[in-house]
Design a protein around this motif. Structure first.
Motif, PDB file in Angstrom:
ATOM      1  N   ASN A 188       0.879  -1.160  -0.003  1.00 31.36           N
ATOM      2  CA  ASN A 188       0.172   0.186  -0.170  1.00 31.36           C
ATOM      3  C   ASN A 188       0.607   1.508  -0.086  1.00 31.36           C
ATOM      4  O   ASN A 188       1.257   1.293   0.585  1.00 31.36           O
ATOM      5  CB  ASN A 188      -0.880  -0.018   1.295  1.00 31.36           C
ATOM      6  CG  ASN A 188      -2.001   0.820   1.232  1.00 31.36           C
ATOM      7  OD1 ASN A 188      -2.127   1.796   0.179  1.00 31.36           O
ATOM      8  ND2 ASN A 188      -2.437   1.552   2.459  1.00 31.36           N
ATOM      9  N   CYS A 189       0.786   1.722  -0.578  1.00 32.15           N
ATOM     10  CA  CYS A 189       1.279   3.093  -0.990  1.00 32.15           C
ATOM     11  C   CYS A 189       0.044   3.906  -0.965  1.00 32.15           C
ATOM     12  O   CYS A 189      -0.309   5.032  -1.611  1.00 32.15           O
ATOM     13  CB  CYS A 189       2.064   3.452  -2.532  1.00 32.15           C
ATOM     14  SG  CYS A 189       3.604   4.848  -2.273  1.00 32.15           S
ATOM     15  N   VAL A 227      -0.382   8.403  -1.153  1.00 31.26           N
ATOM     16  CA  VAL A 227      -0.346   9.466  -1.167  1.00 31.26           C
ATOM     17  C   VAL A 227      -0.544  10.978   0.238  1.00 31.26           C
ATOM     18  O   VAL A 227      -1.472  11.355   0.279  1.00 31.26           O
ATOM     19  CB  VAL A 227      -0.039  10.162  -2.369  1.00 31.26           C
ATOM     20  CG1 VAL A 227      -0.028  11.743  -2.856  1.00 31.26           C
ATOM     21  CG2 VAL A 227       0.156   9.041  -3.436  1.00 31.26           C
ATOM     22  N   CYS A 269      -1.789  11.321  -8.237  1.00 31.52           N
ATOM     23  CA  CYS A 269      -2.877   9.599  -8.405  1.00 31.52           C
ATOM     24  C   CYS A 269      -2.879   9.086  -9.393  1.00 31.52           C
ATOM     25  O   CYS A 269      -2.230   8.513 -10.120  1.00 31.52           O
ATOM     26  CB  CYS A 269      -3.358   9.884  -7.438  1.00 31.52           C
ATOM     27  SG  CYS A 269      -2.795   9.247  -5.803  1.00 31.52           S
ATOM     28  N   ALA A 312      -0.647   7.274 -12.782  1.00 27.47           N
ATOM     29  CA  ALA A 312      -1.363   6.054 -12.932  1.00 27.47           C
ATOM     30  C   ALA A 312      -1.885   5.857 -14.653  1.00 27.47           C
ATOM     31  O   ALA A 312      -1.413   4.732 -14.873  1.00 27.47           O
ATOM     32  CB  ALA A 312      -3.587   5.860 -11.776  1.00 27.47           C
ATOM     33  N   SER A 361      -8.391   5.071  -3.950  1.00 24.38           N
ATOM     34  CA  SER A 361      -6.905   3.812  -4.446  1.00 24.38           C
ATOM     35  C   SER A 361      -7.566   3.502  -5.278  1.00 24.38           C
ATOM     36  O   SER A 361      -9.030   3.330  -5.691  1.00 24.38           O
ATOM     37  CB  SER A 361      -7.340   2.809  -3.111  1.00 24.38           C
ATOM     38  OG  SER A 361      -7.150   3.267  -1.471  1.00 24.38           O
ATOM     39  N   LYS A 400      -1.655  -0.609  -4.881  1.00 22.97           N
ATOM     40  CA  LYS A 400      -2.325  -0.204  -3.903  1.00 22.97           C
ATOM     41  C   LYS A 400      -1.977   1.407  -3.689  1.00 22.97           C
ATOM     42  O   LYS A 400      -0.880   2.136  -2.989  1.00 22.97           O
ATOM     43  CB  LYS A 400      -3.648  -0.394  -2.250  1.00 22.97           C
ATOM     44  CG  LYS A 400      -4.188   0.260  -2.679  1.00 22.97           C
ATOM     45  CD  LYS A 400      -5.526  -0.270  -1.788  1.00 22.97           C
ATOM     46  CE  LYS A 400      -4.538  -0.508  -0.126  1.00 22.97           C
ATOM     47  NZ  LYS A 400      -5.907  -0.805   1.188  1.00 22.97           N
ATOM     48  N   LEU A 401      -2.277   1.915  -4.432  1.00 22.98           N
ATOM     49  CA  LEU A 401      -2.036   3.763  -4.894  1.00 22.98           C
ATOM     50  C   LEU A 401      -3.715   4.406  -4.222  1.00 22.98           C
ATOM     51  O   LEU A 401      -4.042   4.734  -4.483  1.00 22.98           O
ATOM     52  CB  LEU A 401      -2.174   3.848  -6.050  1.00 22.98           C
ATOM     53  CG  LEU A 401      -1.222   5.954  -6.080  1.00 22.98           C
ATOM     54  CD1 LEU A 401      -0.028   5.824  -5.390  1.00 22.98           C
ATOM     55  CD2 LEU A 401      -1.101   6.288  -7.716  1.00 22.98           C
ATOM     56  N   THR A 402      -2.687   4.803  -2.771  1.00 26.38           N
ATOM     57  CA  THR A 402      -4.372   5.389  -1.612  1.00 26.38           C
ATOM     58  C   THR A 402      -3.345   7.179  -1.876  1.00 26.38           C
ATOM     59  O   THR A 402      -2.988   7.642  -1.178  1.00 26.38           O
ATOM     60  CB  THR A 402      -4.049   4.852  -0.382  1.00 26.38           C
ATOM     61  OG1 THR A 402      -4.663   3.298  -1.057  1.00 26.38           O
ATOM     62  CG2 THR A 402      -5.110   5.260   0.162  1.00 26.38           C
ATOM     63  N   ASP A 403      -5.069   7.612  -2.535  1.00 28.07           N
ATOM     64  CA  ASP A 403      -4.654   9.404  -2.292  1.00 28.07           C
ATOM     65  C   ASP A 403      -5.673   9.729  -0.786  1.00 28.07           C
ATOM     66  O   ASP A 403      -6.159   8.918  -0.327  1.00 28.07           O
ATOM     67  CB  ASP A 403      -5.814  10.252  -3.840  1.00 28.07           C
ATOM     68  CG  ASP A 403      -6.128  11.431  -3.155  1.00 28.07           C
ATOM     69  OD1 ASP A 403      -5.118  11.402  -2.403  1.00 28.07           O
ATOM     70  OD2 ASP A 403      -6.596  11.763  -4.377  1.00 28.07           O
ATOM     71  N   LYS A 438       8.808   6.021 -10.131  1.00 29.17           N
ATOM     72  CA  LYS A 438       8.578   4.653 -10.437  1.00 29.17           C
ATOM     73  C   LYS A 438       9.346   3.861  -9.655  1.00 29.17           C
ATOM     74  O   LYS A 438       9.437   2.363  -9.653  1.00 29.17           O
ATOM     75  CB  LYS A 438       7.847   4.952 -12.126  1.00 29.17           C
ATOM     76  CG  LYS A 438       8.208   3.088 -12.420  1.00 29.17           C
ATOM     77  CD  LYS A 438       8.281   2.870 -14.230  1.00 29.17           C
ATOM     78  CE  LYS A 438       7.871   1.514 -14.224  1.00 29.17           C
ATOM     79  NZ  LYS A 438       7.571   1.406 -16.129  1.00 29.17           N
ATOM     80  N   VAL A 463       8.849   2.924  -6.007  1.00 29.39           N
ATOM     81  CA  VAL A 463       8.441   2.101  -5.987  1.00 29.39           C
ATOM     82  C   VAL A 463       8.024   0.650  -6.070  1.00 29.39           C
ATOM     83  O   VAL A 463       7.527  -0.412  -5.598  1.00 29.39           O
ATOM     84  CB  VAL A 463       6.657   2.556  -5.909  1.00 29.39           C
ATOM     85  CG1 VAL A 463       6.005   4.072  -6.054  1.00 29.39           C
ATOM     86  CG2 VAL A 463       6.098   3.252  -7.554  1.00 29.39           C
TER      87      VAL A 463
END
Length: 202
Positions: free
Chosen positions: A3-4, A6, A18, A22, A68, A83-86, A195, A198
């Motif tokens: 889980n990343c 932001v 985000c 993406a 996410s 999982k990129l989470t704003d 990139k 991560v």
């Protein structure tokens, strides 16, 4: 799945980062998973342009919950998911609105759990009167936590602006030892380096 998160102040460019990141990684359509502070969840499908129009905005606190997106990154002969989470923008002090206080508390709880933290700061603000004081105690505390977290990276945003370039140089000089990159969330500057950061974590 890693889980990343932001994280950063309101209006520093977290949501547009985000969405554009993406898209940079190849997503044209995205499933966005909303985790509301009251514990309820919902999911919506967007194409990139609709996501930009609906999810990002110039008013404060446009993002009011965790949002996410699942990304796929190559790893060896296969793919790994991230999982990129704003998150809700943070402010110093106590926000007068209960809903926003709960959303910010949700963001801070997620900060403790995240494997990777991308901490956006507005580099152009640093050059205004007050210098590093414009970052505020909140950003300095997140940065201090970041020094102890393996997956932390500070993203000095808005380096496409002249004040942003100068602000990044000041931050780099004054916050020695902090893992930091200059980026433009709007124009995708620095995305290759983000990139790579991560990618090492998945």
């Amino acid at each position: 799945m890693r889980n990343c998160l932001v994280i950063g102040r309101t209006n520093v460019g977290k949501t547009i980062f985000c969405i554009n990141f993406a898209e940079y990684l190849g997503l044209q359509r995205m499933d966005v998973y909303f985790q509301l502070p009251d514990g309820t969840t919902r999911q919506r499908k967007y194409n990139v342009s609709a996501a930009r129009e609906e999810l990002s905005g110039t008013e404060a606190h446009h993002t009011r919950s965790l949002q996410s997106i699942t990304l796929e990154l190559p790893r060896g002969k296969g793919m790994r998911q991230l999982k990129l989470t704003d998150s809700t923008g943070l402010v110093d002090g106590i926000h007068p609105d209960l809903e926003m206080r709960e959303a910010m508390a949700q963001t801070l709880e997620e900060l403790r759990r995240a494997d990777c933290v991308l901490h956006l700061v507005d580099a152009s603000e640093v050059m205004k009167a007050g210098g590093l004081n414009n970052l505020g105690e909140l950003d300095l505390q997140i940065a201090e936590l970041g020094k102890r977290k393996h997956g932390y990276l500070c993203l000095a945003n808005k380096v496409d602006l002249p004040d942003g370039q100068r602000g990044f140089k000041l931050l780099e000089r004054e916050l020695k030892g902090l893992n930091m990159l200059p980026v433009s969330a709007l124009y995708r500057q620095g995305f290759r380096e983000v990139k790579e950061h991560v990618w090492r974590l998945v």
